[in-house]
Design an enzyme around this catalytic site. Structure first.
Site, PDB file in Angstrom:
ATOM      1  N   ARG A  45       2.906 -11.529  -1.573  1.00 11.48           N
ATOM      2  CA  ARG A  45       2.280 -10.206  -1.708  1.00 11.48           C
ATOM      3  C   ARG A  45       1.015 -10.299  -2.549  1.00 11.48           C
ATOM      4  NH1 ARG A  45       3.443  -4.486  -4.271  1.00 11.48           N
ATOM      5  NH2 ARG A  45       2.475  -3.277  -2.602  1.00 11.48           N
ATOM      6  N   HIS A  49      -2.699  -9.108  -1.612  1.00  9.21           N
ATOM      7  CA  HIS A  49      -3.393  -8.063  -2.371  1.00  9.21           C
ATOM      8  C   HIS A  49      -4.740  -8.527  -2.918  1.00  9.21           C
ATOM      9  CE1 HIS A  49      -0.472  -4.526  -3.088  1.00  9.21           C
ATOM     10  NE2 HIS A  49      -0.370  -4.986  -1.861  1.00  9.21           N
ATOM     11  N   TRP A 188      18.888  -2.713   1.039  1.00 12.82           N
ATOM     12  CA  TRP A 188      19.997  -3.071   0.167  1.00 12.82           C
ATOM     13  C   TRP A 188      20.701  -4.280   0.755  1.00 12.82           C
ATOM     14  CZ3 TRP A 188      18.154   1.443   1.822  1.00 12.82           C
ATOM     15  CH2 TRP A 188      17.639   2.306   0.839  1.00 12.82           C
TER      16      TRP A 188
HETATM   17  C1  HEM Z   1      -0.005  -1.336   6.107  1.00  9.99           C
HETATM   18  C2  HEM Z   1      -0.083  -2.389   5.262  1.00  9.99           C
HETATM   19  C3  HEM Z   1       0.930  -2.600   4.168  1.00  9.99           C
HETATM   20  C4  HEM Z   1       1.563  -1.675   3.371  1.00  9.99           C
HETATM   21  C5  HEM Z   1       1.387  -0.155   3.353  1.00  9.99           C
HETATM   22  C6  HEM Z   1       2.464  -2.419   2.502  1.00  9.99           C
HETATM   23  C7  HEM Z   1       3.283  -1.837   1.534  1.00  9.99           C
HETATM   24  C8  HEM Z   1       4.221  -2.514   0.775  1.00  9.99           C
HETATM   25  C9  HEM Z   1       5.092  -1.897  -0.200  1.00  9.99           C
HETATM   26  C10 HEM Z   1       5.114  -0.411  -0.555  1.00  9.99           C
HETATM   27  C11 HEM Z   1       5.879  -2.888  -0.721  1.00  9.99           C
HETATM   28  C12 HEM Z   1       6.954  -2.743  -1.813  1.00  9.99           C
HETATM   29  C13 HEM Z   1       6.353  -3.142  -3.157  1.00  9.99           C
HETATM   30  C14 HEM Z   1       7.423  -2.976  -4.253  1.00  9.99           C
HETATM   31  O1  HEM Z   1       8.008  -1.849  -4.303  1.00  9.99           O
HETATM   32  O2  HEM Z   1       7.671  -3.941  -5.010  1.00  9.99           O
HETATM   33  C15 HEM Z   1       5.508  -4.125  -0.067  1.00  9.99           C
HETATM   34  C16 HEM Z   1       6.085  -5.357  -0.336  1.00  9.99           C
HETATM   35  C17 HEM Z   1       5.691  -6.544   0.251  1.00  9.99           C
HETATM   36  N1  HEM Z   1       4.597  -6.723   1.087  1.00  9.99           N
HETATM   37 FE1  HEM Z   1       3.544  -5.244   1.983  1.00  9.99          FE
HETATM   38  N2  HEM Z   1       2.378  -3.768   2.766  1.00  9.99           N
HETATM   39  C18 HEM Z   1       1.446  -3.924   3.764  1.00  9.99           C
HETATM   40  C19 HEM Z   1       1.019  -5.126   4.306  1.00  9.99           C
HETATM   41  C20 HEM Z   1       1.448  -6.376   3.903  1.00  9.99           C
HETATM   42  C21 HEM Z   1       0.860  -7.641   4.337  1.00  9.99           C
HETATM   43  C22 HEM Z   1      -0.350  -7.765   5.278  1.00  9.99           C
HETATM   44  C23 HEM Z   1       1.580  -8.642   3.736  1.00  9.99           C
HETATM   45  C24 HEM Z   1       1.416 -10.151   3.803  1.00  9.99           C
HETATM   46  C25 HEM Z   1       0.793 -10.798   4.779  1.00  9.99           C
HETATM   47  C26 HEM Z   1       2.617  -7.995   2.931  1.00  9.99           C
HETATM   48  C27 HEM Z   1       3.565  -8.683   2.192  1.00  9.99           C
HETATM   49  C28 HEM Z   1       4.534  -8.055   1.397  1.00  9.99           C
HETATM   50  C29 HEM Z   1       5.657  -8.774   0.777  1.00  9.99           C
HETATM   51  C30 HEM Z   1       5.955 -10.271   0.905  1.00  9.99           C
HETATM   52  C31 HEM Z   1       6.390  -7.818   0.050  1.00  9.99           C
HETATM   53  C32 HEM Z   1       7.649  -8.045  -0.782  1.00  9.99           C
HETATM   54  C33 HEM Z   1       7.220  -8.213  -2.229  1.00  9.99           C
HETATM   55  C34 HEM Z   1       8.406  -8.403  -3.185  1.00  9.99           C
HETATM   56  O3  HEM Z   1       9.561  -8.535  -2.705  1.00  9.99           O
HETATM   57  O4  HEM Z   1       8.156  -8.447  -4.418  1.00  9.99           O
HETATM   58  N3  HEM Z   1       2.509  -6.623   3.048  1.00  9.99           N
HETATM   59  N4  HEM Z   1       4.494  -3.864   0.842  1.00  9.99           N
END
Ligand code: HEM
Ligand SMILES: CCOC(=O)c1cnc2ccccc2c1N
Length: 290
Positions: A45, A49, A188
């Site tokens: 992530r 970002h 969950w």
């Molecule tokens: C429309 C685009 C996207 C939105 C709105 C979005 C939104 C989110 C949100 C709200 C979370 C939860 C964060 C938390 O509560 O800790 C998340 C987690 C995550 N996102 Fe996205 N995301 C997007 C695109 C992406 C992309 C492009 C990638 C990677 C190529 C990605 C990889 C991840 C990963 C790996 C997590 C898990 C992080 C963790 O477990 O700590 N996301 N995302």
């Protein structure tokens, strides 16, 4: 103009493989983080970002300058929870002071993906630390409460096609949401630290119900305890996105191939690597044991 990548004096594949191995070994050591999910998803992530701030209109933001190290970017509410990944990487940055922050943040995502059995990701060094004044303003990362046209327009800023957008979002097979970070909760028990096409299979196979969570935000929940963000679910609501969801749910190899290409494009957006030679493909720890 694009940022010109700068060769790291005398550093070769072996040097960057040492950084890869240090990150990979620390991932194995610190496996208890976040309920035994580990740091892998959080590092992926972070790599997204730091790259997702890129704006092709004025070539600002993006992974090149490593500006996440500055307070303004690290404190962006959209980056809440990524302090864990940054903290994880501090001892790595100390052990290898010659690597730029932009190269470290992106290499860490590549390492995490490969160590979680994802595809091999070709990676190029050459990002150069920028000054604090070059830190992009907050607000460049996407809003999870939105629909398909928002997602298409948002990624249009990087020049991504529908197919690239769907492939990239497949990274949501990893990790989980945390109410205290983003105002979304779950899945969950279904959170994973293995890279698969499960996200697409879930989207198509589960019975999704739109519900308000404890923070008052709407999200899709299934009886099995899975969840989807509104922007996740948009991929099956929008006909043009849906056909790629169906493709990837059926064909994990196609997903791996398309994800690899889109992820490299995300991490390299705005950078001219010129004649700095071809990308490195790192060995996983398992490949080096034997
Ligand atoms: C429309 C685009 C996207 C939105 C709105 C979005 C939104 C989110 C949100 C709200 C979370 C939860 C964060 C938390 O509560 O800790 C998340 C987690 C995550 N996102 Fe996205 N995301 C997007 C695109 C992406 C992309 C492009 C990638 C990677 C190529 C990605 C990889 C991840 C990963 C790996 C997590 C898990 C992080 C963790 O477990 O700590 N996301 N995302
Ligand atoms: C494969 C089981 O996980 C999922 O279906 C799923 C769905 N959306 C997500 C959105 C943000 C972070 C994690 C997410 C996630 N793990």
């Amino acid at each position: 103009a694009l940022h010109l990548a700068k060769a790291q004096d005398g550093k070769s594949l072996e040097d960057f493989q040492k950084v890869y191995n240090a990150i990979a070994e620390k991932l194995r050591d610190e496996d208890e983080f976040d309920g035994y999910i580990g740091y892998g998803p959080n590092l992926v992530r972070l790599s997204w970002h730091v790259s997702g701030t890129f704006d092709k209109n004025d070539n600002s933001g993006g992974s090149f300058g490593g500006t996440y190290r500055f307070k303004k970017e690290a404190d962006d509410p959209a980056n809440k929870g990524l302090q864990n990944a940054a903290h994880f990487l501090e001892p790595i940055a100390k052990k290898f002071p010659w690597i730029s922050h932009g190269d470290l943040y992106t290499l860490a995502g590549v390492t995490a993906l490969q160590e979680m059995q994802g595809p091999k990701i070709p990676w190029r060094p050459g990002r150069v630390d920028a000054d604090e004044k070059d830190t992009p303003e907050n607000g460049r990362l996407p809003d999870a409460s939105q629909d398909g046209s928002y997602v298409r327009h948002y990624f249009g800023r990087f020049g991504f096609t529908d197919q690239e957008i769907v492939a990239l979002l497949g990274a949501h097979c990893l990790g989980k949401t945390h109410l205290e970070n983003s105002g979304y909760e779950g899945p969950w028990g279904a959170a994973t630290n293995t890279f698969t096409n499960e996200f697409f299979v879930n989207l198509l196979n589960e019975n999704w119900k739109l519900e308000k969570n404890e923070a008052g935000n709407k999200q899709y929940n299934s009886e099995k305890g899975y969840m989807m963000l509104p922007t996740d679910y948009a991929l099956v609501q929008d006909g043009k996105f849906r056909k790629y969801v169906e493709k990837y749910a059926k064909d994990q190899d196609a997903f791996f191939e398309d994800f690899k290409s889109a992820y490299v494009k995300l991490l390299e957006n705005g950078i001219d690597f010129g004649k700095l030679g071809k990308a490195y493909v790192f060995k996983t720890l398992d490949e080096q044991d034997s």
